[in-house]
Scaffold this motif. Structure first.
Motif, mmCIF file in Angstrom:
data_model
loop_
_atom_site.group_PDB
_atom_site.id
_atom_site.type_symbol
_atom_site.label_atom_id
_atom_site.label_comp_id
_atom_site.label_asym_id
_atom_site.label_seq_id
_atom_site.Cartn_x
_atom_site.Cartn_y
_atom_site.Cartn_z
ATOM 1 N N PRO A 136 -51.425 -22.968 111.255
ATOM 2 C CA PRO A 136 -52.163 -23.626 110.165
ATOM 3 C C PRO A 136 -52.370 -22.744 108.938
ATOM 4 C CG PRO A 136 -53.224 -24.059 112.265
ATOM 5 C CD PRO A 136 -52.131 -23.056 112.525
ATOM 6 N N GLU A 137 -52.544 -21.444 109.125
ATOM 7 C CA GLU A 137 -52.787 -20.546 107.999
ATOM 8 C C GLU A 137 -51.674 -20.580 106.964
ATOM 9 O OE1 GLU A 137 -55.255 -19.168 111.395
ATOM 10 O OE2 GLU A 137 -53.189 -19.845 111.167
ATOM 11 N N PHE A 140 -50.438 -23.014 105.651
ATOM 12 C CA PHE A 140 -50.639 -24.150 104.763
ATOM 13 C C PHE A 140 -51.859 -23.988 103.848
ATOM 14 C CE2 PHE A 140 -48.259 -25.639 108.401
ATOM 15 C CZ PHE A 140 -47.214 -26.289 107.777
ATOM 16 N N TYR A 141 -52.720 -23.005 104.098
ATOM 17 C CA TYR A 141 -53.891 -22.863 103.252
ATOM 18 C C TYR A 141 -54.227 -21.419 102.865
ATOM 19 C CZ TYR A 141 -56.647 -21.368 107.325
ATOM 20 O OH TYR A 141 -57.130 -20.693 108.402
ATOM 21 N N LEU A 142 -53.501 -20.444 103.395
ATOM 22 C CA LEU A 142 -53.818 -19.048 103.150
ATOM 23 C C LEU A 142 -52.671 -18.383 102.389
ATOM 24 C CD1 LEU A 142 -55.974 -16.855 103.841
ATOM 25 C CD2 LEU A 142 -54.584 -16.316 105.851
ATOM 26 N N PRO A 143 -52.754 -18.354 101.055
ATOM 27 C CA PRO A 143 -51.641 -17.802 100.272
ATOM 28 C C PRO A 143 -51.333 -16.343 100.572
ATOM 29 C CG PRO A 143 -53.515 -18.300 98.845
ATOM 30 C CD PRO A 143 -53.854 -18.807 100.209
#
Length: 97
Positions: free
Chosen positions: A88-89, A91-94
């Protein structure tokens, strides 16, 4: 499997292991698609995962050609011979990219 060729390869592997002579049952995948090592692979650029990845590799980073460096390369590798699952990271952790 992600494509017919991969499916055929996994079925062949399973059938080759299904001989009845092994104490282990046959399997399609030799490693689980998601485990701590895969999380460290993707989050190598983010602490504390960098340090944990170094610890996992006996005090140094893994070989450069095995480090995560691009989604494009990772996708192509998964289409050919890998079974890593996106975490998941991604998709939300640049910072992970």
């Amino acid at each position: 499997a992600l494509n017919p060729k991969r499916l055929e390869e996994f079925i062949e592997k399973y059938e080759a292991l299904d001989t009845g002579y092994s104490e282990y049952p046959p399997f399609h995948y030799g490693s689980h698609y998601s485990n701590a090592g895969i999380v460290l692979h993707y989050l190598l650029r983010v602490e504390p995962f960098s340090t944990l990845a170094i610890d996992l590799q006996d005090g140094r980073f893994d070989r450069p050609d095995r480090l995560f460096f691009s989604m494009d390369n990772c996708w192509r590798n998964c289409m050919e011979n890998d079974v890593k699952e996106c975490i998941p990271e991604l998709f939300y952790l640049p910072e992970a990219l």
